[in-house]
Design an enzyme around this catalytic site. Structure first.
Site, PDB file in Angstrom:
ATOM      1  NE  ARG A  38     -11.988   0.626  16.448  1.00  0.00           N
ATOM      2  CZ  ARG A  38     -10.777   0.550  16.064  1.00  0.00           C
ATOM      3  NH1 ARG A  38     -10.174   1.269  15.554  1.00  0.00           N
ATOM      4  NH2 ARG A  38      -9.982  -0.496  16.780  1.00  0.00           N
ATOM      5  CE1 TYR A 141     -13.508 -16.534  19.159  1.00  0.00           C
ATOM      6  CE2 TYR A 141     -11.650 -17.980  19.534  1.00  0.00           C
ATOM      7  CZ  TYR A 141     -12.427 -16.900  18.793  1.00  0.00           C
ATOM      8  OH  TYR A 141     -11.808 -16.899  17.605  1.00  0.00           O
TER       9      TYR A 141
END
Ligand code: SER
Length: 316
Positions: A38, A141
Protein backbone atom coordinates in the site's frame (compact mmCIF):
# COMPACT_ATOMS: atom_id res chain seq x y z
CA UNK A 1 20.55 -1.54 23.50
CA UNK A 2 20.33 -4.39 21.00
CA UNK A 3 21.49 -3.91 17.42
CA UNK A 4 18.40 -5.63 16.13
CA UNK A 5 16.73 -3.72 13.32
CA UNK A 6 13.63 -5.29 11.90
CA UNK A 7 11.76 -5.03 8.63
CA UNK A 8 8.24 -6.49 8.52
CA UNK A 9 7.04 -7.15 4.97
CA UNK A 10 3.28 -7.52 4.60
CA UNK A 11 2.81 -5.39 7.71
CA UNK A 12 -0.76 -4.36 6.88
CA UNK A 13 -2.13 -7.91 6.91
CA UNK A 14 -3.86 -9.81 9.70
CA UNK A 15 -0.63 -10.96 11.35
CA UNK A 16 1.55 -8.01 10.35
CA UNK A 17 -0.65 -5.40 12.03
CA UNK A 18 -0.25 -7.04 15.43
CA UNK A 19 3.29 -8.26 14.92
CA UNK A 20 4.60 -4.75 14.19
CA UNK A 21 2.95 -3.43 17.34
CA UNK A 22 4.47 -6.16 19.48
CA UNK A 23 7.94 -5.97 17.95
CA UNK A 24 7.93 -2.22 18.57
CA UNK A 25 7.01 -2.77 22.22
CA UNK A 26 9.85 -5.20 22.58
CA UNK A 27 12.61 -3.58 20.53
CA UNK A 28 11.48 0.06 20.44
CA UNK A 29 9.72 2.04 17.70
CA UNK A 30 13.00 3.05 16.09
CA UNK A 31 14.10 -0.54 15.61
CA UNK A 32 11.09 -1.58 13.55
CA UNK A 33 10.07 -0.65 10.02
CA UNK A 34 6.73 -1.66 8.61
CA UNK A 35 6.29 -2.22 4.89
CA UNK A 36 3.54 -3.33 2.58
CA UNK A 37 2.36 -2.85 -0.99
CA UNK A 38 0.00 0.00 0.00
CA UNK A 39 0.98 3.64 -0.52
CA UNK A 40 0.29 4.56 3.08
CA UNK A 41 -0.45 2.95 6.43
CA UNK A 42 -1.16 4.21 9.91
CA UNK A 43 1.57 2.82 12.14
CA UNK A 44 3.18 4.72 15.02
CA UNK A 45 6.53 3.97 13.42
CA UNK A 46 8.29 4.20 10.07
CA UNK A 47 6.37 2.79 7.12
CA UNK A 48 7.66 2.24 3.61
CA UNK A 49 5.89 1.01 0.50
CA UNK A 50 7.61 -2.14 -0.69
CA UNK A 51 6.85 -4.88 -3.20
CA UNK A 52 8.56 -8.02 -1.89
CA UNK A 53 9.05 -9.26 -5.47
CA UNK A 54 11.09 -6.16 -6.36
CA UNK A 55 14.45 -7.50 -5.19
CA UNK A 56 16.34 -4.31 -5.77
CA UNK A 57 13.89 -2.14 -3.85
CA UNK A 58 13.90 -4.64 -0.98
CA UNK A 59 17.70 -4.74 -0.88
CA UNK A 60 17.97 -0.94 -1.03
CA UNK A 61 15.52 -0.55 1.85
CA UNK A 62 17.36 -3.15 3.92
CA UNK A 63 20.75 -1.53 3.36
CA UNK A 64 19.44 2.01 3.86
CA UNK A 65 17.72 1.17 7.15
CA UNK A 66 20.51 -1.17 8.36
CA UNK A 67 18.03 -4.02 8.77
CA UNK A 68 19.28 -7.17 10.51
CA UNK A 69 16.09 -9.27 10.55
CA UNK A 70 13.19 -9.64 8.14
CA UNK A 71 9.74 -11.02 8.89
CA UNK A 72 8.29 -11.77 5.48
CA UNK A 73 4.52 -12.12 5.78
CA UNK A 74 3.51 -11.11 2.25
CA UNK A 75 1.43 -13.89 0.67
CA UNK A 76 -1.84 -14.78 -0.99
CA UNK A 77 -3.78 -17.04 1.40
CA UNK A 78 -5.60 -20.26 0.55
CA UNK A 79 -8.92 -18.98 -0.83
CA UNK A 80 -7.49 -15.99 -2.72
CA UNK A 81 -4.69 -18.04 -4.27
CA UNK A 82 -7.22 -20.56 -5.62
CA UNK A 83 -8.82 -17.68 -7.53
CA UNK A 84 -5.49 -16.55 -8.95
CA UNK A 85 -3.14 -19.57 -8.87
CA UNK A 86 -0.42 -18.09 -11.05
CA UNK A 87 -0.06 -14.94 -9.01
CA UNK A 88 -0.39 -16.86 -5.75
CA UNK A 89 2.54 -19.06 -6.70
CA UNK A 90 4.57 -16.12 -8.00
CA UNK A 91 4.11 -13.88 -4.97
CA UNK A 92 4.54 -16.63 -2.39
CA UNK A 93 7.69 -18.06 -3.95
CA UNK A 94 9.43 -14.99 -5.38
CA UNK A 95 8.83 -13.14 -2.12
CA UNK A 96 10.51 -15.91 -0.16
CA UNK A 97 13.48 -16.20 -2.52
CA UNK A 98 14.06 -12.49 -2.53
CA UNK A 99 14.54 -12.57 1.26
CA UNK A 100 16.39 -15.92 1.46
CA UNK A 101 18.90 -14.70 -1.12
CA UNK A 102 19.61 -11.53 0.85
CA UNK A 103 20.26 -13.68 3.91
CA UNK A 104 22.51 -15.94 1.83
CA UNK A 105 24.48 -12.87 0.68
CA UNK A 106 24.86 -11.87 4.33
CA UNK A 107 22.86 -8.65 3.93
CA UNK A 108 20.51 -9.78 6.73
CA UNK A 109 21.17 -12.11 9.65
CA UNK A 110 17.83 -13.71 10.36
CA UNK A 111 14.57 -14.42 8.56
CA UNK A 112 11.08 -15.31 9.75
CA UNK A 113 8.73 -16.76 7.16
CA UNK A 114 5.42 -18.36 8.09
CA UNK A 115 4.21 -21.66 6.73
CA UNK A 116 0.74 -23.03 7.35
CA UNK A 117 -1.40 -26.06 8.16
CA UNK A 118 -2.27 -25.75 4.45
CA UNK A 119 0.86 -27.82 3.68
CA UNK A 120 -1.12 -30.88 4.76
CA UNK A 121 -3.48 -32.65 2.41
CA UNK A 122 -6.02 -35.47 2.15
CA UNK A 123 -3.42 -38.23 2.68
CA UNK A 124 -2.14 -36.69 5.94
CA UNK A 125 -3.46 -38.16 9.22
CA UNK A 126 -6.19 -35.63 10.15
CA UNK A 127 -6.19 -35.92 13.92
CA UNK A 128 -3.18 -34.85 15.98
CA UNK A 129 -1.22 -34.42 12.74
CA UNK A 130 2.46 -35.12 13.49
CA UNK A 131 5.37 -32.84 12.62
CA UNK A 132 6.80 -35.40 10.20
CA UNK A 133 4.13 -37.05 8.10
CA UNK A 134 2.73 -37.41 4.60
CA UNK A 135 2.54 -33.98 3.00
CA UNK A 136 0.60 -33.76 -0.25
CA UNK A 137 -1.05 -30.33 -0.38
CA UNK A 138 -3.81 -29.77 -2.92
CA UNK A 139 -4.09 -25.95 -2.94
CA UNK A 140 -1.74 -23.46 -4.59
CA UNK A 141 -1.21 -21.87 -1.20
CA UNK A 142 -0.36 -25.22 0.38
CA UNK A 143 1.96 -26.19 -2.46
CA UNK A 144 3.76 -22.84 -2.21
CA UNK A 145 4.14 -23.16 1.55
CA UNK A 146 5.42 -26.73 1.31
CA UNK A 147 7.89 -25.82 -1.44
CA UNK A 148 8.92 -22.81 0.66
CA UNK A 149 9.56 -25.02 3.67
CA UNK A 150 11.84 -27.25 1.64
CA UNK A 151 13.72 -24.20 0.34
CA UNK A 152 14.12 -22.77 3.85
CA UNK A 153 15.69 -26.01 5.02
CA UNK A 154 17.87 -26.13 1.89
CA UNK A 155 19.16 -22.55 2.38
CA UNK A 156 19.93 -23.35 5.98
CA UNK A 157 21.75 -26.60 5.31
CA UNK A 158 23.60 -25.45 2.22
CA UNK A 159 24.41 -21.84 3.07
CA UNK A 160 23.79 -21.57 6.80
CA UNK A 161 20.87 -19.15 6.38
CA UNK A 162 19.22 -18.54 9.74
CA UNK A 163 15.60 -18.90 8.70
CA UNK A 164 12.88 -19.83 11.16
CA UNK A 165 9.29 -20.80 10.55
CA UNK A 166 6.07 -22.02 12.12
CA UNK A 167 3.01 -23.54 10.47
CA UNK A 168 0.24 -21.14 11.48
CA UNK A 169 -3.20 -22.62 12.03
CA UNK A 170 -6.27 -20.40 11.49
CA UNK A 171 -5.60 -17.17 13.37
CA UNK A 172 -8.19 -15.24 15.33
CA UNK A 173 -7.76 -11.69 16.57
CA UNK A 174 -9.77 -8.53 17.21
CA UNK A 175 -7.31 -5.92 16.00
CA UNK A 176 -7.20 -6.89 12.34
CA UNK A 177 -9.26 -8.74 9.77
CA UNK A 178 -8.09 -11.81 7.90
CA UNK A 179 -7.69 -11.58 4.15
CA UNK A 180 -8.65 -14.46 1.91
CA UNK A 181 -8.19 -17.57 4.04
CA UNK A 182 -10.37 -20.64 4.60
CA UNK A 183 -10.31 -20.10 8.36
CA UNK A 184 -11.56 -16.49 8.09
CA UNK A 185 -15.03 -17.53 9.26
CA UNK A 186 -13.70 -17.86 12.81
CA UNK A 187 -13.07 -14.09 12.88
CA UNK A 188 -16.10 -12.99 10.81
CA UNK A 189 -18.42 -14.87 13.14
CA UNK A 190 -17.58 -12.53 16.05
CA UNK A 191 -18.18 -9.37 14.05
CA UNK A 192 -21.51 -10.65 12.74
CA UNK A 193 -22.56 -11.96 16.14
CA UNK A 194 -22.12 -8.50 17.64
CA UNK A 195 -23.54 -6.59 14.67
CA UNK A 196 -26.37 -8.82 13.43
CA UNK A 197 -26.86 -11.49 16.08
CA UNK A 198 -26.52 -14.12 13.38
CA UNK A 199 -23.94 -15.55 10.98
CA UNK A 200 -24.05 -17.52 7.75
CA UNK A 201 -21.00 -19.78 7.72
CA UNK A 202 -19.23 -20.80 4.51
CA UNK A 203 -18.10 -24.09 6.08
CA UNK A 204 -20.27 -27.00 7.28
CA UNK A 205 -21.05 -27.21 10.97
CA UNK A 206 -18.80 -30.21 11.68
CA UNK A 207 -15.67 -29.00 9.87
CA UNK A 208 -13.07 -28.99 12.64
CA UNK A 209 -9.85 -27.06 11.97
CA UNK A 210 -6.79 -26.12 14.04
CA UNK A 211 -7.01 -22.53 15.29
CA UNK A 212 -5.02 -20.11 17.46
CA UNK A 213 -5.60 -16.80 19.18
CA UNK A 214 -3.52 -14.03 17.67
CA UNK A 215 -1.62 -13.19 20.86
CA UNK A 216 -0.35 -16.78 20.97
CA UNK A 217 0.63 -16.67 17.29
CA UNK A 218 2.55 -13.43 17.85
CA UNK A 219 4.26 -14.93 20.87
CA UNK A 220 5.32 -17.99 18.82
CA UNK A 221 6.62 -15.73 16.06
CA UNK A 222 8.68 -13.50 18.31
CA UNK A 223 9.83 -16.36 20.57
CA UNK A 224 11.16 -18.56 17.79
CA UNK A 225 13.21 -15.61 16.53
CA UNK A 226 14.84 -15.06 19.96
CA UNK A 227 15.97 -18.64 20.62
CA UNK A 228 19.70 -19.41 20.12
CA UNK A 229 20.17 -20.80 16.60
CA UNK A 230 21.35 -24.23 17.76
CA UNK A 231 18.05 -24.84 19.56
CA UNK A 232 16.11 -24.62 16.31
CA UNK A 233 16.29 -28.23 15.19
CA UNK A 234 13.73 -27.96 12.41
CA UNK A 235 14.58 -25.53 9.63
CA UNK A 236 11.61 -26.30 7.43
CA UNK A 237 8.72 -25.26 9.70
CA UNK A 238 7.39 -26.19 13.15
CA UNK A 239 3.86 -27.41 13.86
CA UNK A 240 2.27 -25.20 16.50
CA UNK A 241 -1.11 -25.83 18.04
CA UNK A 242 -3.54 -24.25 20.47
CA UNK A 243 -7.15 -25.36 19.87
CA UNK A 244 -9.36 -27.21 17.44
CA UNK A 245 -13.07 -26.55 16.88
CA UNK A 246 -15.77 -26.65 14.25
CA UNK A 247 -18.27 -23.88 13.41
CA UNK A 248 -20.98 -25.41 15.63
CA UNK A 249 -18.64 -25.49 18.62
CA UNK A 250 -17.54 -21.87 18.31
CA UNK A 251 -21.16 -20.82 17.76
CA UNK A 252 -22.15 -22.59 20.99
CA UNK A 253 -19.35 -20.86 22.85
CA UNK A 254 -20.50 -17.47 21.51
CA UNK A 255 -24.08 -18.30 22.56
CA UNK A 256 -22.91 -18.52 26.16
CA UNK A 257 -22.25 -14.76 25.91
CA UNK A 258 -24.94 -13.81 23.36
CA UNK A 259 -27.83 -16.28 23.95
CA UNK A 260 -29.89 -15.05 20.96
CA UNK A 261 -27.00 -15.65 18.50
CA UNK A 262 -27.82 -18.03 15.66
CA UNK A 263 -25.72 -19.64 12.94
CA UNK A 264 -26.69 -21.06 9.55
CA UNK A 265 -24.56 -22.91 7.01
CA UNK A 266 -24.04 -22.27 3.33
CA UNK A 267 -20.78 -24.01 2.32
CA UNK A 268 -18.91 -22.67 -0.71
CA UNK A 269 -15.65 -23.62 -2.49
CA UNK A 270 -13.71 -23.18 0.75
CA UNK A 271 -15.36 -26.33 2.14
CA UNK A 272 -13.26 -28.49 -0.20
CA UNK A 273 -10.10 -26.74 1.00
CA UNK A 274 -11.01 -27.26 4.66
CA UNK A 275 -11.93 -30.92 4.05
CA UNK A 276 -8.34 -31.63 3.06
CA UNK A 277 -6.75 -29.98 6.09
CA UNK A 278 -6.05 -31.46 9.52
CA UNK A 279 -8.57 -31.14 12.34
CA UNK A 280 -5.88 -30.94 15.01
CA UNK A 281 -2.11 -30.65 15.17
CA UNK A 282 0.60 -32.26 17.27
CA UNK A 283 3.23 -29.70 18.23
CA UNK A 284 5.51 -31.73 20.54
CA UNK A 285 8.67 -30.65 18.70
CA UNK A 286 8.01 -26.92 19.12
CA UNK A 287 7.17 -27.42 22.80
CA UNK A 288 10.33 -29.42 23.32
CA UNK A 289 12.83 -27.46 21.17
CA UNK A 290 11.99 -23.83 22.00
CA UNK A 291 9.48 -24.07 24.79
CA UNK A 292 6.41 -23.13 22.80
CA UNK A 293 3.16 -22.98 24.76
CA UNK A 294 -0.23 -21.42 24.17
CA UNK A 295 -2.23 -19.37 26.65
CA UNK A 296 -5.60 -19.47 24.90
CA UNK A 297 -8.09 -22.24 24.19
CA UNK A 298 -11.62 -21.90 22.78
CA UNK A 299 -13.30 -20.74 25.97
CA UNK A 300 -10.98 -17.91 27.03
CA UNK A 301 -10.40 -16.90 23.40
CA UNK A 302 -14.14 -16.33 22.83
CA UNK A 303 -14.46 -14.34 26.06
CA UNK A 304 -11.47 -12.16 25.19
CA UNK A 305 -12.56 -11.59 21.57
CA UNK A 306 -16.05 -10.48 22.56
CA UNK A 307 -14.83 -8.21 25.36
CA UNK A 308 -12.30 -6.50 23.12
CA UNK A 309 -14.57 -6.16 20.10
CA UNK A 310 -17.31 -4.64 22.26
CA UNK A 311 -14.85 -2.20 23.79
CA UNK A 312 -13.51 -1.21 20.38
CA UNK A 313 -17.01 -0.62 19.04
CA UNK A 314 -17.80 1.60 22.00
CA UNK A 315 -14.73 3.75 21.59
CA UNK A 316 -14.43 3.45 17.82
N1 SER B 1 -5.56 -19.11 7.66
C1 SER B 1 -4.94 -19.65 6.48
C2 SER B 1 -5.92 -19.85 5.41
O1 SER B 1 -7.05 -20.14 5.71
C3 SER B 1 -4.26 -20.95 6.82
O2 SER B 1 -2.91 -20.73 6.95
O3 SER B 1 -5.57 -19.75 4.28
Amino acid sequence: MSDTRILVIGACGQVGTELVENLALRFGNDAVIASDIRDEASFDLAYIKLDVMDREAVKNAIVKHKITEVYNLAALLSATAEKNPEFGWKLNMEGLFSILDLAKEGVIKKVFWPSSIAVFGPTTPRIDTPQFTIIEPTTVYGISKFAGERWCEYYHKRWGVDVRSVRYPGLIGYKSLPGGGTTDYAVDIFHQALKEGSYECFLKENTALPMMYMSDAIKATIDIMQVPAEEIKIRSSYNISAMSFDPAQIANEIKKHIPEFSISYNPDFRQAIADNWPASINDNEARKDWNWSNAFTLENMVTDMLENLKERNLVG
